[in-house]
Design a protein around this motif. Structure first.
Motif, mmCIF file in Angstrom:
data_model
loop_
_atom_site.group_PDB
_atom_site.id
_atom_site.type_symbol
_atom_site.label_atom_id
_atom_site.label_comp_id
_atom_site.label_asym_id
_atom_site.label_seq_id
_atom_site.Cartn_x
_atom_site.Cartn_y
_atom_site.Cartn_z
ATOM 1 N N LYS A 139 9.211 51.589 12.137
ATOM 2 C CA LYS A 139 10.519 50.959 12.300
ATOM 3 C C LYS A 139 11.275 51.536 13.501
ATOM 4 O O LYS A 139 11.861 50.795 14.286
ATOM 5 C CB LYS A 139 11.354 51.133 11.023
ATOM 6 N N ASN A 140 11.237 52.848 13.654
ATOM 7 C CA ASN A 140 11.950 53.499 14.759
ATOM 8 C C ASN A 140 11.122 53.588 16.034
ATOM 9 O O ASN A 140 11.629 54.035 17.058
ATOM 10 C CB ASN A 140 12.389 54.905 14.350
ATOM 11 N N GLU A 146 3.876 68.478 14.424
ATOM 12 C CA GLU A 146 4.123 69.922 14.452
ATOM 13 C C GLU A 146 2.886 70.643 14.986
ATOM 14 O O GLU A 146 2.887 71.853 15.111
ATOM 15 C CB GLU A 146 4.477 70.437 13.050
ATOM 16 N N LYS A 147 1.838 69.886 15.288
ATOM 17 C CA LYS A 147 0.578 70.449 15.775
ATOM 18 C C LYS A 147 0.657 70.754 17.266
ATOM 19 O O LYS A 147 1.575 70.331 17.968
ATOM 20 C CB LYS A 147 -0.576 69.455 15.523
ATOM 21 N N LYS A 148 -0.351 71.481 17.743
ATOM 22 C CA LYS A 148 -0.466 71.754 19.181
ATOM 23 C C LYS A 148 -0.756 70.448 19.899
ATOM 24 O O LYS A 148 -1.416 69.567 19.365
ATOM 25 C CB LYS A 148 -1.587 72.752 19.437
ATOM 26 N N PHE A 149 -0.251 70.354 21.152
ATOM 27 C CA PHE A 149 -0.437 69.138 21.921
ATOM 28 C C PHE A 149 -0.610 69.468 23.395
ATOM 29 O O PHE A 149 -0.292 70.572 23.845
ATOM 30 C CB PHE A 149 0.756 68.188 21.747
ATOM 31 N N LYS A 150 -1.101 68.480 24.138
ATOM 32 C CA LYS A 150 -1.161 68.547 25.598
ATOM 33 C C LYS A 150 -0.543 67.271 26.125
ATOM 34 O O LYS A 150 -0.925 66.167 25.718
ATOM 35 C CB LYS A 150 -2.607 68.674 26.079
ATOM 36 N N PHE A 151 0.436 67.420 27.027
ATOM 37 C CA PHE A 151 1.112 66.273 27.619
ATOM 38 C C PHE A 151 0.861 66.302 29.120
ATOM 39 O O PHE A 151 1.042 67.336 29.777
ATOM 40 C CB PHE A 151 2.618 66.322 27.348
ATOM 41 N N THR A 152 0.440 65.167 29.689
ATOM 42 C CA THR A 152 0.151 65.072 31.114
ATOM 43 C C THR A 152 0.861 63.849 31.681
ATOM 44 O O THR A 152 0.845 62.777 31.078
ATOM 45 C CB THR A 152 -1.371 64.918 31.340
ATOM 46 N N ASP A 153 1.475 64.036 32.861
ATOM 47 C CA ASP A 153 1.990 62.890 33.610
ATOM 48 C C ASP A 153 1.857 63.209 35.095
ATOM 49 O O ASP A 153 1.224 64.200 35.467
ATOM 50 C CB ASP A 153 3.419 62.524 33.201
ATOM 51 N N ILE A 154 2.450 62.391 35.974
ATOM 52 C CA ILE A 154 2.265 62.568 37.415
ATOM 53 C C ILE A 154 2.875 63.870 37.936
ATOM 54 O O ILE A 154 2.477 64.365 38.983
ATOM 55 C CB ILE A 154 2.829 61.364 38.202
ATOM 56 N N LYS A 155 3.810 64.458 37.205
ATOM 57 C CA LYS A 155 4.450 65.703 37.624
ATOM 58 C C LYS A 155 3.651 66.938 37.229
ATOM 59 O O LYS A 155 3.919 68.025 37.713
ATOM 60 C CB LYS A 155 5.854 65.807 37.028
ATOM 61 N N GLY A 156 2.708 66.812 36.334
ATOM 62 C CA GLY A 156 1.921 67.958 35.900
ATOM 63 C C GLY A 156 1.542 67.838 34.435
ATOM 64 O O GLY A 156 1.587 66.771 33.856
ATOM 65 N N SER A 157 1.169 68.985 33.858
ATOM 66 C CA SER A 157 0.785 68.967 32.456
ATOM 67 C C SER A 157 1.426 70.141 31.735
ATOM 68 O O SER A 157 1.788 71.145 32.347
ATOM 69 C CB SER A 157 -0.734 69.009 32.304
ATOM 70 N N SER A 158 1.549 70.010 30.449
ATOM 71 C CA SER A 158 2.123 71.070 29.631
ATOM 72 C C SER A 158 1.413 71.104 28.285
ATOM 73 O O SER A 158 0.833 70.117 27.858
ATOM 74 C CB SER A 158 3.625 70.848 29.425
ATOM 75 N N ASN A 159 1.473 72.270 27.673
ATOM 76 C CA ASN A 159 0.939 72.461 26.332
ATOM 77 C C ASN A 159 2.080 72.937 25.455
ATOM 78 O O ASN A 159 3.019 73.566 25.942
ATOM 79 C CB ASN A 159 -0.187 73.500 26.337
ATOM 80 N N GLY A 160 1.968 72.677 24.194
ATOM 81 C CA GLY A 160 3.021 73.133 23.302
ATOM 82 C C GLY A 160 2.635 72.936 21.861
ATOM 83 O O GLY A 160 1.518 72.544 21.536
ATOM 84 N N GLN A 161 3.590 73.212 21.017
ATOM 85 C CA GLN A 161 3.413 72.974 19.589
ATOM 86 C C GLN A 161 4.699 72.389 19.053
ATOM 87 O O GLN A 161 5.758 72.983 19.173
ATOM 88 C CB GLN A 161 3.069 74.262 18.845
ATOM 89 N N GLY A 162 4.596 71.188 18.479
ATOM 90 C CA GLY A 162 5.754 70.485 17.945
ATOM 91 C C GLY A 162 6.431 69.627 18.998
ATOM 92 O O GLY A 162 6.961 70.135 19.973
ATOM 93 N N ILE A 163 6.379 68.322 18.786
ATOM 94 C CA ILE A 163 6.998 67.392 19.732
ATOM 95 C C ILE A 163 7.325 66.088 19.009
ATOM 96 O O ILE A 163 6.671 65.733 18.034
ATOM 97 C CB ILE A 163 6.064 67.118 20.941
ATOM 98 N N ASP A 164 8.356 65.411 19.500
ATOM 99 C CA ASP A 164 8.628 64.044 19.050
ATOM 100 C C ASP A 164 9.087 63.240 20.247
ATOM 101 O O ASP A 164 9.718 63.771 21.163
ATOM 102 C CB ASP A 164 9.618 64.001 17.878
ATOM 103 N N PHE A 165 8.744 61.946 20.259
ATOM 104 C CA PHE A 165 9.037 61.129 21.433
ATOM 105 C C PHE A 165 9.002 59.646 21.101
ATOM 106 O O PHE A 165 8.383 59.228 20.119
ATOM 107 C CB PHE A 165 8.045 61.441 22.572
ATOM 108 N N SER A 166 9.657 58.856 21.955
ATOM 109 C CA SER A 166 9.658 57.399 21.798
ATOM 110 C C SER A 166 8.324 56.846 22.292
ATOM 111 O O SER A 166 7.623 57.494 23.075
ATOM 112 C CB SER A 166 10.806 56.784 22.593
ATOM 113 N N LYS A 167 7.984 55.642 21.851
ATOM 114 C CA LYS A 167 6.668 55.078 22.194
ATOM 115 C C LYS A 167 6.494 54.861 23.698
ATOM 116 O O LYS A 167 5.384 54.836 24.180
ATOM 117 C CB LYS A 167 6.404 53.797 21.424
#
Length: 185
Positions: A139-140, A146-167
């Motif tokens: 719906k939202n 809350e798990k570990k993640f890897k996020f990549t975009d044109i500016k670079g990449s990052s690792n972390g634990q716990g994230i929330d974001f829009s689609k």
């Protein structure tokens, strides 16, 4: 016949009758237990699923899966995708976000989808999120973990634990983050 022998025969007949009664009741009790036992089986089972969700003539979601099990008749209904999913989400401008995972389960009452095993989300802009488990609130249109993640975009990449974001990745809230990004100067 003596009184003692009469009582002996009556006692023997009584013990025999009671034994038969209890054996008969146990047998019936087991049958009653079988009646109350319900096997947990899906009410629907589909192979090679290609599901398209439209709204006002526009495709909003395309879901592909090799196997779908629908448990619509249980107290807390859900749909399970034991062999994974490949979902393409479309926004109002036709831009896409693709979601893949090795396993997924969608809960009908809450509208939450639980994605598990090599979860990968790729936006049309090239942003990519990878994790082992991710939840999606339909719906939202909101992802969270809350798990570990890897996020990549044109500016670079990052690792972390716990994230929330829009689609569409326009809003991203992360908890513990490490990585390298190019700064916009």
């Amino acid at each position: 016949m003596s009184l003692f022998t009469k009582h002996k025969i009556i006692n023997l007949v009584t013990v025999f009758t009671v034994t038969l009664f209890f054996l008969g009741c146990e047998s019936n009790f087991k049958e009653v237990q079988k009646i109350n036992f319900t096997e947990f089986t899906p009410s629907g089972d589909a192979d090679k699923v290609n599901l398209k969700y439209t709204d006002s003539g526009l495709i909003k979601v395309v879901l592909l899966s090799p196997k779908m099990l629908d448990f619509a008749t249980v107290d807390f209904p859900f749909t399970e995708f034991p062999k994974g999913i490949d979902v393409t989400l479309y926004d109002e401008k036709g831009k896409t976000t693709r979601v893949t995972s090795n396993y997924a389960i969608s809960y009908k009452i809450t509208g939450i989808i639980d994605l598990q095993g090599k979860v990968k989300i790729v936006s049309e802009k090239g942003q990519m999120m990878e994790t082992e488990q991710l939840y999606y609130h339909q719906k939202n249109e909101w992802f969270f973990t809350e798990k570990k993640f890897k996020f990549t975009d044109i500016k670079g990449s990052s690792n972390g634990q716990g994230i929330d974001f829009s689609k569409d990745f326009k809003i991203i809230n992360s908890q513990r983050l490490t990585g390298e990004f190019d700064s916009a100067e």
